[in-house]
Design a protein around this motif. Structure first.
Motif, PDB file in Angstrom:
ATOM      1  N   ILE A 194      -5.454   6.374  -0.846  1.00 42.50           N
ATOM      2  CA  ILE A 194      -4.040   6.241  -1.484  1.00 42.50           C
ATOM      3  C   ILE A 194      -3.085   5.580  -0.452  1.00 42.50           C
ATOM      4  CG2 ILE A 194      -4.460   8.654  -2.430  1.00 42.50           C
ATOM      5  CD1 ILE A 194      -1.936   9.369   0.015  1.00 42.50           C
ATOM      6  N   HIS A 195      -2.114   5.328  -0.961  1.00 40.01           N
ATOM      7  CA  HIS A 195      -1.228   4.618  -0.255  1.00 40.01           C
ATOM      8  C   HIS A 195      -0.279   5.092   0.592  1.00 40.01           C
ATOM      9  CE1 HIS A 195      -2.873   1.043  -2.365  1.00 40.01           C
ATOM     10  NE2 HIS A 195      -2.903   1.916  -3.580  1.00 40.01           N
ATOM     11  N   MET A 196      -0.430   5.562   1.775  1.00 37.54           N
ATOM     12  CA  MET A 196       0.268   6.416   2.581  1.00 37.54           C
ATOM     13  C   MET A 196       1.696   5.724   2.808  1.00 37.54           C
ATOM     14  SD  MET A 196      -1.840   9.000   4.073  1.00 37.54           S
ATOM     15  CE  MET A 196      -3.602   9.101   3.911  1.00 37.54           C
ATOM     16  N   SER A 197       1.725   4.531   2.980  1.00 35.94           N
ATOM     17  CA  SER A 197       3.022   3.852   3.323  1.00 35.94           C
ATOM     18  C   SER A 197       3.938   4.145   2.289  1.00 35.94           C
ATOM     19  CB  SER A 197       3.016   2.514   3.768  1.00 35.94           C
ATOM     20  OG  SER A 197       2.577   1.802   2.689  1.00 35.94           O
ATOM     21  N   ARG A 198       3.580   4.178   1.112  1.00 39.47           N
ATOM     22  CA  ARG A 198       4.451   4.132   0.119  1.00 39.47           C
ATOM     23  C   ARG A 198       5.174   5.714   0.070  1.00 39.47           C
ATOM     24  NH1 ARG A 198       0.687   1.509  -4.885  1.00 39.47           N
ATOM     25  NH2 ARG A 198       0.029  -0.248  -3.467  1.00 39.47           N
TER      26      ARG A 198
HETATM   27  N1  LIG Z   1      -5.360   5.717   2.576  1.00 38.47           N
HETATM   28  C1  LIG Z   1      -5.438   5.987   4.217  1.00 38.47           C
HETATM   29  N2  LIG Z   1      -4.572   4.968   4.970  1.00 38.47           N
HETATM   30  C2  LIG Z   1      -4.510   5.387   6.121  1.00 38.47           C
HETATM   31  C3  LIG Z   1      -5.325   6.510   6.549  1.00 38.47           C
HETATM   32  N3  LIG Z   1      -5.225   6.329   8.044  1.00 38.47           N
HETATM   33  C4  LIG Z   1      -4.363   5.430   8.376  1.00 38.47           C
HETATM   34  N4  LIG Z   1      -4.007   4.673   6.913  1.00 38.47           N
HETATM   35  C5  LIG Z   1      -3.362   3.478   7.039  1.00 38.47           C
HETATM   36  O1  LIG Z   1      -1.946   3.367   6.287  1.00 38.47           O
HETATM   37  C6  LIG Z   1      -1.646   2.100   6.242  1.00 38.47           C
HETATM   38  C7  LIG Z   1      -0.633   1.846   5.113  1.00 38.47           C
HETATM   39  O2  LIG Z   1      -1.472   1.772   3.927  1.00 38.47           O
HETATM   40  P1  LIG Z   1      -1.022   1.464   2.474  1.00 38.47           P
HETATM   41  O3  LIG Z   1       0.089   2.233   2.112  1.00 38.47           O
HETATM   42  O4  LIG Z   1      -1.851   1.381   1.437  1.00 38.47           O
HETATM   43  O5  LIG Z   1      -0.468   0.015   3.128  1.00 38.47           O
HETATM   44  P2  LIG Z   1      -0.157  -1.311   2.482  1.00 38.47           P
HETATM   45  O6  LIG Z   1      -1.585  -1.720   1.686  1.00 38.47           O
HETATM   46  O7  LIG Z   1       0.506  -2.220   3.278  1.00 38.47           O
HETATM   47  O8  LIG Z   1       0.910  -0.949   1.204  1.00 38.47           O
HETATM   48  P3  LIG Z   1       0.730  -1.254  -0.265  1.00 38.47           P
HETATM   49  O9  LIG Z   1       0.786  -2.636  -0.499  1.00 38.47           O
HETATM   50  O10 LIG Z   1       2.067  -0.693  -0.947  1.00 38.47           O
HETATM   51  O11 LIG Z   1      -0.303  -0.662  -0.831  1.00 38.47           O
HETATM   52  C8  LIG Z   1      -2.896   1.286   6.138  1.00 38.47           C
HETATM   53  O12 LIG Z   1      -2.934   0.577   7.197  1.00 38.47           O
HETATM   54  C9  LIG Z   1      -4.021   2.271   6.457  1.00 38.47           C
HETATM   55  O13 LIG Z   1      -5.214   2.023   7.261  1.00 38.47           O
HETATM   56  C10 LIG Z   1      -6.145   7.171   6.176  1.00 38.47           C
HETATM   57  O14 LIG Z   1      -6.786   8.438   6.392  1.00 38.47           O
HETATM   58  N5  LIG Z   1      -6.151   7.017   4.670  1.00 38.47           N
END
Ligand SMILES: Nc1nc2c(ncn2[C@@H]2O[C@H](COP(=O)(O)OP(=O)(O)OP(=O)(O)O)[C@@H](O)[C@H]2O)c(=O)[nH]1
Length: 307
Positions: free
Chosen positions: A68-72
């Motif tokens: 999933i997208h944790m940051s969102r």
């Molecule tokens: N899904 C996932 N992400 C993790 C985990 N641990 C750390 N992260 C980190 O969380 C960070 C943010 O993920 P996203 O929300 O997909 O970041 P992003 O791709 O920059 O954001 P979007 O463009 O909105 O998808 C990534 O760099 C992942 O590596 C985990 O266990 N699961």
């Protein structure tokens, strides 16, 4: 010097990739224990900001999606929690935004918020007051269009065993009969003095610190009147734990305990009665635990809303 041809070149998006190992759906995935301030109105109009631990989760319905997208989720929670006190409607909107940000990946969303709410409590007799910290956990889920929110808190009180009180009274009666012969004329001053001694009052009932854990489903959409509910529960029990205690307060507490002898069943029924008629509570579940001084184990009772 290495020059990359695109700003994203060094930032692979692993979460978005399909992956051979990703072969199952997940019930919940997200972040737990996020450190954030939360504004909370316990229903007394006094909005307080306090440090909270927050959990944000969605399910993962696409078996081949890596993550999933944790940051969102983080950014959505961070923005929502800084925009005013928590309300049921606000939390529901936040969960809807979790799902919108994970379109095609998730159809369930969950938020948990845990913090302590400090309340000043007056002493029973003296002109003092002190602080109580009520632990609060909010657990909200959105399943499709089905929204559910539960608020859990603990009320700590004293319970004195009614059986032990009766057994102690019997021992005191036996002691009286032994000390004052049947044919002896009774002198009021002598008996009064005897009643004030440890040799006279030979037994005391056991009492224990006790905890009522109350989980409620609020009836409305706004702030939940949590302090009103806690006040109701403490009044129903009659023996909430005290903060600043002078001798006069301790004596008042002893009287309150004597007037409110309670098995765990009694405590559960008192709370059940107090909460069942509260229009702010759609549903509730409670657990009382008497951390016995008689036993190494707890006496516990569970109850829910009378319908
Ligand atoms: N899904 C996932 N992400 C993790 C985990 N641990 C750390 N992260 C980190 O969380 C960070 C943010 O993920 P996203 O929300 O997909 O970041 P992003 O791709 O920059 O954001 P979007 O463009 O909105 O998808 C990534 O760099 C992942 O590596 C985990 O266990 N699961």
């Amino acid at each position: 010097m290495y020059i990359h041809d695109s700003p994203t070149r060094l930032l692979p998006d692993v979460a978005s990739q399909e992956h051979a190992l990703a072969i199952g759906t997940l019930d919940w995935v997200g972040m737990d224990g996020m450190e954030m301030p939360v504004a909370f109105d316990a229903g007394d109009g006094d909005v307080r900001s306090t440090g909270a631990r927050v959990g944000a989760f969605v399910n993962l319905t696409k078996p081949e999606a890596r993550g999933i997208h944790m940051s969102r989720l983080y950014l959505l929670v961070s923005e929502a929690l800084s925009s005013g006190p928590l309300t049921s409607a606000g939390i529901r909107a936040l969960l809807e935004s979790f799902l919108a940000s994970h379109d095609g990946l998730s159809d369930h969303a969950r938020l948990t918020v845990g913090f302590e709410h400090l309340v000043r409590r007056r002493s029973l007799r003296s002109d003092n007051s002190g602080w109580r910290a009520y632990p609060i956990t909010i657990d909200a889920t959105l399943t499709g269009s089905q929204f559910r929110i539960e608020i859990t808190t603990d009320v700590v009180y004293s319970s004195t065993c009614p059986a032990s009180a009766a057994l102690s009274r019997q021992l005191i009666q036996d002691n009286f009969a032994k000390t004052f012969a049947a044919d002896q004329p009774l002198d009021r001053e002598t008996i009064l003095a005897w009643l004030g001694t440890e040799q006279g009052i030979v037994a005391t009932p056991h009492a224990q610190r006790s905890t009522a854990t109350i989980r409620v489903r609020p009836a409305g959409d706004g702030v939940f009147p949590l302090i009103g509910m806690i006040d109701n529960v403490e009044a129903a029990l009659g023996t909430p734990v005290q903060t600043a205690v002078k001798r006069a307060d301790e004596q008042a507490f002893a009287l309150a305990n004597g007037q409110n002898l309670m098995f765990c069943e009694d405590a559960a029924r008192r709370i059940q009665k107090a909460l069942s008629s509260d229009p702010n509570i759609a549903d509730f579940h409670l657990r009382v635990a008497h951390h016995e001084s008689l036993h190494p184990h707890d006496a516990v009772a569970f109850a829910s809303k009378v319908r």
